[in-house]
Write an enzyme that holds these catalytic residues in place. Structure first.
Site, PDB file in Angstrom:
ATOM      1  N   GLU A   1      78.697  47.285 -10.801  1.00 34.67           N
ATOM      2  CA  GLU A   1      79.801  46.590 -11.848  1.00 34.67           C
ATOM      3  C   GLU A   1      81.009  47.265 -11.652  1.00 34.67           C
ATOM      4  O   GLU A   1      82.022  46.819 -11.784  1.00 34.67           O
ATOM      5  CB  GLU A   1      79.080  46.745 -13.193  1.00 34.67           C
ATOM      6  CG  GLU A   1      79.336  48.496 -13.900  1.00 34.67           C
ATOM      7  CD  GLU A   1      78.158  49.075 -13.530  1.00 34.67           C
ATOM      8  OE1 GLU A   1      77.180  48.755 -12.594  1.00 34.67           O
ATOM      9  OE2 GLU A   1      77.935  50.247 -14.102  1.00 34.67           O
TER      10      GLU A   1
ATOM     11  N   HIS B   1      76.016  51.770  -9.610  1.00 35.50           N
ATOM     12  CA  HIS B   1      76.935  50.940 -10.464  1.00 35.50           C
ATOM     13  C   HIS B   1      77.556  49.692  -9.689  1.00 35.50           C
ATOM     14  O   HIS B   1      78.771  49.804  -9.457  1.00 35.50           O
ATOM     15  CB  HIS B   1      78.024  51.838 -10.937  1.00 35.50           C
ATOM     16  CG  HIS B   1      77.403  52.884 -12.121  1.00 35.50           C
ATOM     17  ND1 HIS B   1      77.291  52.529 -13.270  1.00 35.50           N
ATOM     18  CD2 HIS B   1      77.034  54.071 -11.878  1.00 35.50           C
ATOM     19  CE1 HIS B   1      76.784  53.685 -14.042  1.00 35.50           C
ATOM     20  NE2 HIS B   1      76.599  54.669 -12.842  1.00 35.50           N
TER      21      HIS B   1
ATOM     22  N   CYS C   1      71.697  52.392 -13.753  1.00 30.73           N
ATOM     23  CA  CYS C   1      71.550  53.954 -13.933  1.00 30.73           C
ATOM     24  C   CYS C   1      71.022  54.164 -15.454  1.00 30.73           C
ATOM     25  O   CYS C   1      69.926  53.958 -15.456  1.00 30.73           O
ATOM     26  CB  CYS C   1      73.251  54.365 -13.946  1.00 30.73           C
ATOM     27  SG  CYS C   1      73.316  55.860 -13.592  1.00 30.73           S
TER      28      CYS C   1
ATOM     29  N   ILE D   1      76.714  57.964 -10.155  1.00 35.44           N
ATOM     30  CA  ILE D   1      77.319  58.725 -11.055  1.00 35.44           C
ATOM     31  C   ILE D   1      76.258  59.500 -11.976  1.00 35.44           C
ATOM     32  O   ILE D   1      75.466  58.834 -12.705  1.00 35.44           O
ATOM     33  CB  ILE D   1      78.188  57.940 -12.189  1.00 35.44           C
ATOM     34  CG1 ILE D   1      79.311  57.098 -11.325  1.00 35.44           C
ATOM     35  CG2 ILE D   1      78.991  59.052 -13.074  1.00 35.44           C
ATOM     36  CD1 ILE D   1      80.308  56.460 -12.032  1.00 35.44           C
TER      37      ILE D   1
ATOM     38  N   GLU E   1      74.786  56.755 -21.136  1.00 29.63           N
ATOM     39  CA  GLU E   1      73.886  57.890 -21.322  1.00 29.63           C
ATOM     40  C   GLU E   1      72.660  57.517 -22.157  1.00 29.63           C
ATOM     41  O   GLU E   1      72.648  56.970 -23.236  1.00 29.63           O
ATOM     42  CB  GLU E   1      74.700  59.086 -22.207  1.00 29.63           C
ATOM     43  CG  GLU E   1      74.237  60.450 -22.194  1.00 29.63           C
ATOM     44  CD  GLU E   1      73.879  60.988 -20.819  1.00 29.63           C
ATOM     45  OE1 GLU E   1      74.892  60.959 -19.927  1.00 29.63           O
ATOM     46  OE2 GLU E   1      72.837  61.475 -20.523  1.00 29.63           O
TER      47      GLU E   1
HETATM   48  N1  GLN Z   1      72.730  60.660 -16.471  1.00 33.76           N
HETATM   49  C1  GLN Z   1      72.752  59.449 -17.491  1.00 33.76           C
HETATM   50  C2  GLN Z   1      71.179  59.411 -18.119  1.00 33.76           C
HETATM   51  O1  GLN Z   1      70.591  60.182 -17.893  1.00 33.76           O
HETATM   52  C3  GLN Z   1      72.951  58.349 -16.704  1.00 33.76           C
HETATM   53  C4  GLN Z   1      74.431  58.366 -15.682  1.00 33.76           C
HETATM   54  C5  GLN Z   1      74.959  56.882 -15.655  1.00 33.76           C
HETATM   55  O2  GLN Z   1      74.347  55.882 -16.172  1.00 33.76           O
HETATM   56  N2  GLN Z   1      75.732  56.911 -14.974  1.00 33.76           N
HETATM   57  O3  GLN Z   1      71.204  58.695 -18.996  1.00 33.76           O
END
Ligand code: GLN
Length: 192
Positions: A177, A175, A78, A139, A48
């Site tokens: 990883e 991702h 991400c 994700i 996040e």
């Molecule tokens: N939704 C997350 C963000 O805004 C990112 C999601 C993730 O790293 N899988 O930071």
């Protein structure tokens, strides 16, 4: 063996550590600024991005990482890609701005916010790594909404850039990883 830092305040840093080992590098789980001196490059993992920003500020890591990125390679997946973008929307958010891209957070909406797909990466990506489709796990992913001239798109999904490099830096909105395919990490290791 190349030593690669993985920012380990929050998110899927352990998966990046395992991916680095599969790709033949040694992970260093970075929680303190002093560790940045021991590594040749730095991975900003998924998780996040807003929480990572808060924790980086709290730990005094934001400025040291910004400095690191001025001279050494960084790879963001991400949430990490969001942290590296020049412009962040939905909502607006502070970032390191080392990639000349505009990115929109949580851009796939709520209903189908995670998926696994097979990408056809650019010829250049396949030539520099190995040929073949690339499995990509999304994700709650962001979408890259703009790419300036200095940045190069290495893979797209549904017409949107999902793997982009700019000089020594690399971002993926998915991702790598989380799959057994090491090619994206290998590409990053070649920048070190
Ligand atoms: N939704 C997350 C963000 O805004 C990112 C999601 C993730 O790293 N899988 O930071």
């Amino acid at each position: 063996m190349k030593k690669v830092g993985v920012l380990s305040l929050q998110g899927d840093f352990a998966a990046h550590g395992r991916a680095l080992e599969r790709a033949g590098a040694e992970p260093v789980y970075v929680r303190e600024r002093e560790q940045l001196a021991q590594v040749d490059g730095l991975i900003l993992p998924g998780g996040e991005s807003s929480t990572m920003l808060t924790l980086m500020r709290y730990e005094g890591l934001f400025e040291p990482i910004a400095d690191f990125g001025r001279t050494r390679p960084m790879f963001g997946t991400c949430a990490g890609a969001i942290l590296m973008a020049k412009s962040v929307t939905h909502p607006e958010q502070e970032s390191f701005g080392v990639m000349d891209i505009a990115i929109e957070r949580n851009a796939y909406g709520r209903q189908i916010d995670s998926r696994v797909v097979k990408l056809d990466p650019a010829e250049e990506f396949q030539a520099r790594t190995a040929p073949g489709k690339l499995e990509a796990v999304f994700i709650r992913a962001p979408i890259v909404r703009g790419v300036e001239a200095g940045a190069k798109v290495l893979a797209e999904y549904d017409g949107d850039p999902v793997l982009v490099e700019q000089g020594r830096h690399l971002i993926a909105t998915f991702h790598p990883e989380l799959t057994s395919d090491s090619r994206v990490h290998q590409l990053f290791l070649e920048k070190l």
